[in-house]
Design an enzyme around this catalytic site. Structure first.
Site, PDB file in Angstrom:
ATOM      1  N   GLU A 171       7.497  18.823  62.494  1.00 10.95           N
ATOM      2  CA  GLU A 171       9.011  18.505  62.982  1.00 10.95           C
ATOM      3  C   GLU A 171       9.920  19.471  62.838  1.00 10.95           C
ATOM      4  O   GLU A 171      10.859  19.230  62.098  1.00 10.95           O
ATOM      5  CB  GLU A 171       9.414  17.329  62.836  1.00 10.95           C
ATOM      6  CG  GLU A 171       8.568  16.002  63.433  1.00 10.95           C
ATOM      7  CD  GLU A 171       9.083  14.533  62.965  1.00 10.95           C
ATOM      8  OE1 GLU A 171      10.177  14.555  62.247  1.00 10.95           O
ATOM      9  OE2 GLU A 171       8.586  13.591  63.502  1.00 10.95           O
ATOM     10  N   GLU A 278       2.454  11.678  65.757  1.00 10.74           N
ATOM     11  CA  GLU A 278       3.163  10.784  65.094  1.00 10.74           C
ATOM     12  C   GLU A 278       3.775   9.821  66.265  1.00 10.74           C
ATOM     13  O   GLU A 278       4.235  10.237  67.473  1.00 10.74           O
ATOM     14  CB  GLU A 278       4.491  10.946  64.397  1.00 10.74           C
ATOM     15  CG  GLU A 278       4.208  11.442  62.878  1.00 10.74           C
ATOM     16  CD  GLU A 278       5.458  11.898  62.182  1.00 10.74           C
ATOM     17  OE1 GLU A 278       6.525  11.143  62.339  1.00 10.74           O
ATOM     18  OE2 GLU A 278       5.304  12.594  61.089  1.00 10.74           O
TER      19      GLU A 278
END
Length: 344
Positions: A171, A278
């Site tokens: 991320e 995710e």
């Protein structure tokens, strides 16, 4: 998941680490079980994030996640595990040696996964940073060469393991997209130069969100990803709540069936592959229905989607309803949903 929401899950929790005693008996899936799925179209590779080594230290100590928790998922037939960690814990000094003591816990986990024929996805869970310093930013002490050095050393260490993949960065956000791309290209080159040939995952900026892949500019910039071995995919994350950060256990009604449409169309048009590193939602029937719809979409488009790992297992979540872990021995409905797709 975005850092501010996920970290609140474990505030005040005591994390228990690996125990002594070596490897334990686990149900064997066969050494080729997961590998057979990685290009055959025989089913999505679905698993969980095996979380813990990326969390804040408690009492001055950090831990790898629990082995009995790993046994739980292996016993349910899960065959891919994303293993988050902080870069600085495995390589305390930039350009320095890897920390063998820190890696001993990881290698116990890798041994269990290899025994079961399951894939380990190594995830530098640093959000495009090291100790708050953005990789490659002007004036940052953390340059692209240091990031490549780390991954080159990891590639050299694990190049003989056919079930170890490399998730270059979790991320990235609030940073220059071209610099992010350059850092990951350099890291991938270093892994290949070290002799590792298994799959590498690249992540875009803006938390590498699937819902924002096009609007964030990732759809343009990340076409510049380069792998000398041409064995790569894109790590995309997708939660189903309002804001798409995973802070709520309530999925947006109707979101599951269409949220990945744009990133799928992008990948299909450009001949790219996606792994959902995710994803997650809460246990209510309505939320699980949205998750079901999203995974159905992935299963129907395996020309692009390799699979994904739900956030998260690891045995540190207590009674949190959004985690994948069971509560009081009762399986989570969102976790058991994934088993319906095994070997489809």
């Amino acid at each position: 998941m975005q850092k501010h929401s996920r970290r609140s899950f474990v505030s005040g929790m005591a994390l228990s680490g690996l125990t002594a005693g070596g490897l334990v008996d686990i149900p064997l899936l066969g050494a080729s079980s997961a590998m057979a799925q990685t290009g055959s179209g025989r089913g999505l590779l679905l698993g969980v994030n095996f979380a813990g080594a990326e969390f804040n230290a408690i009492g001055g100590r950090w831990h790898w996640p629990k082995l009995d928790n790993l046994q739980y998922y292996l016993g349910k037939g899960f065959r891919i595990f994303r293993i988050p960690f902080l870069w600085e814990r495995l390589q305390p000094q930039l350009h320095g040696e890897l920390d063998n003591d820190a890696l001993s816990g990881l290698e116990t986990i890798l041994g269990m996964l290899e025994q079961a024929g399951a894939i380990a996805l190594l995830d530098a869970h640093n959000y495009g940073r090291r100790q708050g310093q953005i990789i490659g930013d002007p004036g940052s002490p953390v340059d692209i060469g240091a990031f490549a050095d780390f991954w080159g050393r990891m590639g050299a260490r694990y190049r003989s393991r056919r079930l170890v993949w490399y998730n270059l960065m979790n991320e990235p956000h609030s940073q220059d997209p071209q610099t992010n791309l350059m850092a990951q290209n350099a890291a991938c080159r270093a892994i290949r130069a070290a002799g590792a040939t298994t799959k590498v995952l690249f992540s875009g900026i803006a938390w590498t969100g699937g819902h924002s892949w096009i609007s964030s500019g990732n759809g343009q910039v990340m076409l510049g990803a380069r792998d000398p071995a041409n064995n790569y995919a894109f790590d995309v994350h997708q939660y189903l709540d309002k804001g798409f950060g995973g802070s709520s256990e309530i999925a947006i009604p109707g979101v599951g069936a269409h949220i990945l449409t744009a990133v799928y169309q992008w990948a299909s048009a450009n001949g790219k592959k996606i792994f959902l590193g995710e994803f997650g939602t809460g246990p209510s029937p309505a939320s699980v229905a949205e998750l079901h719809a999203m995974i159905d979409f992935m299963a129907a488009h395996q020309d692009v989607f390799i699979g994904g790992t739900m956030f998260a297992g690891g045995g540190t979540w207590g009674r949190n309803p959004k985690s994948a872990d069971p509560i009081d021995g009762v399986d989570k409905p969102q976790t058991m949903l994934l088993r319906q797709y095994f070997n489809r």
